[in-house]
Design an enzyme around this catalytic site. Sequence first.
Site, mmCIF file in Angstrom:
data_model
loop_
_atom_site.group_PDB
_atom_site.id
_atom_site.type_symbol
_atom_site.label_atom_id
_atom_site.label_comp_id
_atom_site.label_asym_id
_atom_site.label_seq_id
_atom_site.Cartn_x
_atom_site.Cartn_y
_atom_site.Cartn_z
ATOM 1 C CG HIS A 159 9.218 6.674 -11.050
ATOM 2 N ND1 HIS A 159 10.314 7.442 -10.736
ATOM 3 C CD2 HIS A 159 9.702 5.585 -11.700
ATOM 4 C CE1 HIS A 159 11.407 6.847 -11.192
ATOM 5 N NE2 HIS A 159 11.072 5.720 -11.769
ATOM 6 C CG ASP B 178 7.986 -0.849 -14.707
ATOM 7 O OD1 ASP B 178 8.699 -1.382 -15.569
ATOM 8 O OD2 ASP B 178 8.438 -0.329 -13.680
#
Length: 457
Positions: A339, A398
């Site tokens: 991320h 996700d």
Amino acid sequence: MGKEYSRHHFYDPEEIRRYTDKEIKACAQTYYIDPSNYDTHNVKRGLRDNDGNGVVTGLTKISMINAKKRVDGKLVPIDGQLYYRGYNIYDLIARVEDGAGFGYERVAYLLLYGELPNETELDEFRRILNESRSLPVNFVRDVIMKASTNDIMNSMMRSILTLQAYDSNARDISLENVLRQSLMLISVFPMLAVYGYHAYNHYENDESMYIHRPDDNISFAGNLLRLLRPDKSFTPGEEQALDAALILHMEHGGGNNSTFTTRTVTSSGADTYSVIAAAMASLSGPRHGGANIKVRQMMEDIEKNVHDHRDKDELNAYLLKLLNGEAFDRSGLIYGIGHAIYSVSDPRAGALKTFTEQLAREKGRYDEFEFYTSVAEAAPQIISDKRKMYKGVSANVDFYSGFLYNMLGIPEELFTPMFAIARIVGWSAHRIEELAGRGKIIRPAYESLMLIRDLDR
């Protein structure tokens, strides 16, 4: 009369081929800028420095992300923390786990009004959302069902912009009117998404079409499942899992692409419908909103090629293939791992993992959950060993959301719209904050590398 084209080919493909390879290469060269120029001119490409830190472009009281702390004068990565209006996301999600109900509604109220609602305020907020949840007469038939497409984000953008024509105060950007518009859009987003999918599924896939009306007596998450399913039914566990997923996608610090788009377009004085359509356009890009689809597809590919995911050597070997660009889509990425901000952990992933595990047990798909866990545990080390990292990597939100949506029977065409259905609350809060602050129009500077030329030479 001009040329007539089929429904899906209103342009002539031959028109595209009129350009020669030489012209295309010349065009590419004209627009190319050597990446080294960004360092030479001290330009923060993508509004990020070389360590991946974002350039601060604004102030907010809506949410906050903590991923580092200062130790002996140095910033050290820590387990990620996410706060909505001062409340840790784990504490807010715990209310869902406790079965308090209406989690989406409670947290939406918090982000929009700054405080958690008491039961009276929650009932009133739900009443306002219910009353706002209606579309103009024949809107579903004349707008949503026309020109059906598998790109539901595009379908939703078209619907949002068309709704502007039904609003007599569309361009009024007073806080009171913008809040009214925001609550209406928050309320109708599930219908725009699900009805758009059903139209596509009917006209393009030749399946039956179901247009169910929402039920004012059930939760926002429950209504989403009700609208989607032919029999309108769902279990408490399914409702709870979706409730948690929506909360975890609702807001994220203000620095993400679609929220920055929201604030940038808001700063120009644009109307609410244009602003939210612009945010949707940003989210529709695969670098922003489509990661969970890629994760799901990647995991299916790993499952086909790794005979035993419990065999660490076999699994690690295939993950290395992915990283080397030798498998799946050959992008060199392990989707769902890493991320831009978090390194040690993504708090949203940790919270969603709990609900994914619970739903996997309910659905008899716990083996699949263990498979996901195996990849989530192995991939960070593979990436760290292979690549020079300025920070660690971990599974992001996700990584689990696509699997959870799949267990809920949500089709891939609706994965990114589900993100939008949650994130519109955050977008609305940031739009209102930008308007309330009466800030200047957001206008960054670009340094030109153009050479001045003399036309006569």
